[in-house]
Enzyme design. Structure first.
Site, PDB file in Angstrom:
ATOM      1  N   PRO A   2       0.765  -1.232   0.000  1.00 59.59           N
ATOM      2  CA  PRO A   2       0.000   0.000   0.000  1.00 59.59           C
ATOM      3  C   PRO A   2       0.805   1.297   0.000  1.00 59.59           C
ATOM      4  O   PRO A   2       1.218   1.766   1.043  1.00 59.59           O
ATOM      5  CB  PRO A   2      -0.817  -0.101   1.289  1.00 59.59           C
ATOM      6  CG  PRO A   2      -0.016  -0.982   2.202  1.00 59.59           C
ATOM      7  CD  PRO A   2       0.995  -1.688   1.376  1.00 59.59           C
ATOM      8  N   GLU A   3       1.012   1.907  -1.141  1.00 59.02           N
ATOM      9  CA  GLU A   3       1.360   3.319  -1.179  1.00 59.02           C
ATOM     10  C   GLU A   3       0.159   3.971  -1.870  1.00 59.02           C
ATOM     11  O   GLU A   3      -0.824   3.279  -2.180  1.00 59.02           O
ATOM     12  CB  GLU A   3       2.699   3.552  -1.900  1.00 59.02           C
ATOM     13  CG  GLU A   3       3.867   2.955  -1.102  1.00 59.02           C
ATOM     14  CD  GLU A   3       5.255   3.415  -1.512  1.00 59.02           C
ATOM     15  OE1 GLU A   3       5.397   4.535  -2.025  1.00 59.02           O
ATOM     16  OE2 GLU A   3       6.209   2.650  -1.310  1.00 59.02           O
ATOM     17  N   LYS A  52      -3.017   7.721   1.406  1.00 52.51           N
ATOM     18  CA  LYS A  52      -3.156   6.290   1.662  1.00 52.51           C
ATOM     19  C   LYS A  52      -4.474   5.952   2.351  1.00 52.51           C
ATOM     20  O   LYS A  52      -4.672   4.834   2.814  1.00 52.51           O
ATOM     21  CB  LYS A  52      -1.981   5.805   2.522  1.00 52.51           C
ATOM     22  CG  LYS A  52      -0.625   5.975   1.842  1.00 52.51           C
ATOM     23  CD  LYS A  52       0.506   5.694   2.806  1.00 52.51           C
ATOM     24  CE  LYS A  52       1.851   6.071   2.161  1.00 52.51           C
ATOM     25  NZ  LYS A  52       2.951   6.029   3.149  1.00 52.51           N
ATOM     26  N   ASN A 161       7.605   3.989   1.375  1.00 51.16           N
ATOM     27  CA  ASN A 161       9.033   3.688   1.476  1.00 51.16           C
ATOM     28  C   ASN A 161       9.694   3.296   0.162  1.00 51.16           C
ATOM     29  O   ASN A 161      10.911   3.412   0.035  1.00 51.16           O
ATOM     30  CB  ASN A 161       9.258   2.594   2.517  1.00 51.16           C
ATOM     31  CG  ASN A 161      10.625   2.695   3.149  1.00 51.16           C
ATOM     32  OD1 ASN A 161      11.155   3.796   3.310  1.00 51.16           O
ATOM     33  ND2 ASN A 161      11.205   1.559   3.493  1.00 51.16           N
ATOM     34  N   ARG A 253      13.055   3.996   8.946  1.00 55.83           N
ATOM     35  CA  ARG A 253      12.759   3.047   7.866  1.00 55.83           C
ATOM     36  C   ARG A 253      13.994   2.919   7.007  1.00 55.83           C
ATOM     37  O   ARG A 253      14.846   3.802   6.973  1.00 55.83           O
ATOM     38  CB  ARG A 253      11.595   3.552   6.986  1.00 55.83           C
ATOM     39  CG  ARG A 253      10.340   3.991   7.733  1.00 55.83           C
ATOM     40  CD  ARG A 253       9.496   2.840   8.227  1.00 55.83           C
ATOM     41  NE  ARG A 253       9.055   1.957   7.169  1.00 55.83           N
ATOM     42  CZ  ARG A 253       7.998   2.186   6.379  1.00 55.83           C
ATOM     43  NH1 ARG A 253       7.291   3.296   6.514  1.00 55.83           N
ATOM     44  NH2 ARG A 253       7.641   1.321   5.470  1.00 55.83           N
TER      45      ARG A 253
END
Length: 263
Positions: A2-3, A52, A161, A253
């Site tokens: 999920p982006e 999102k 990310n 991250r």
DNA sequence: TCTTTATGGTGAG
DNA sequence: TCACCCTAAAGAT
């Protein structure tokens, strides 16, 4: 996976396959059972995405707010499919079936809540009317690393990310560069990239930042291991210069970059 | 059959 | 800054 592109694609697919309904709603896993009963049998007005966040507006009913988080998935299944796994929400129409698993958020909300959520977000490159100047301004106010600012949903909504590392690579900027020191022209370039890349992501339903000629296809299928420039490629040679891709940690991250191509 | 990882984010201290 | 939430697939043993 999920982006922002995933969520916008989901909204599109849900609109196409579940509207107008009526939609049968259930929560086989349990925690959302009371809420699902409230939805059961309602007409789906529309599904829409902001960054999102996914919103499902039901006619004369509440809005379902879904955020997939890191591990959430909303997948189409063959109608008639049995219950497998921890299904938080199942939505069914005559010829479509969608199962939601592992969401960070799945809740019934009202229009004021929707407004609060969207007000907390930066511009979403996938939304009409999103302003590049707004992004440039917000980015320019942050002293945190560029790679961290791109993950901040109040700076730009929908980047995750994978895209953050890929965008830094594509504009040739080291991810640790303080956001406020990024030139306006470069910031504009990042926004334009985001618009193009996320649109492509929606279309392909996956992130593909390398150009088609680089990616290569087999019988029209995308080479899955060859879609990206730096993400998860630490130790491998840069596609452009051959230098080993480096892994670092930014904003808790993992972040990847090419020390030669990104200064 | 374990442990780890994942494209995310919140709330407490 | 840290603990924690959610689930499933991939990787290690």
């Amino acid at each position: 996976m999920p982006e922002g592109h995933t969520i916008h694609r989901l909204a599109k697919d849900l609109n196409r396959s579940l509207r107008p309904g009526p939609v049968q709603a259930s929560s086989p896993q349990g925690p959302f059972a009371t809420e699902a009963r409230q939805l059961d049998g309602l007409l789906l007005e529309r599904a829409h995405a902001y960054g999102k966040h996914l919103f499902l507006d039901f006619a004369d009913g509440p809005t379902v707010h879904i955020h997939l988080g890191l591990i959430g998935k909303m997948r189409p299944k063959e109608p008639g499919t049995g219950i497998e796994g921890a299904i938080r929400l199942r939505l069914e129409s005559d010829d479509a079936l969608w199962d939601l698993t592992g969401p960070m958020t799945c809740a019934l909300i009202d229009p004021a809540d929707v407004a609060d959520i969207t007000a907390s977000l930066g511009p979403d490159p996938l939304r009409r009317g999103a302003r590049r100047e707004e992004f440039v301004d917000r980015l320019g106010r942050r002293s945190i690393p560029l790679s961290a600012a791109l993950l901040d949903q109040s700076v730009i909504a929908g980047i995750g990310n994978v895209y953050r590392s890929e965008f830094c690579y594509l504009v040739g900027i080291k991810p640790s560069t303080p956001a406020k020191t990024v030139r306006v022209e470069a910031a504009e370039q990042i926004w334009d990239l985001a618009v193009d890349q996320l649109r492509l992501g929606v279309k392909l339903n996956r992130i593909v930042t390398r150009t088609p000629s680089e990616v290569g296809t087999t019988a029209g299928r995308i080479d899955e291991d060859n879609r990206l420039y730096v993400y998860k490629r630490e130790g491998e040679p840069c596609h452009r210069c051959g230098t080993e891709i480096r892994l670092s940690e930014i904003a808790k991250r993992k972040s990847w970059h090419c020390p030669t191509c990104q200064k």
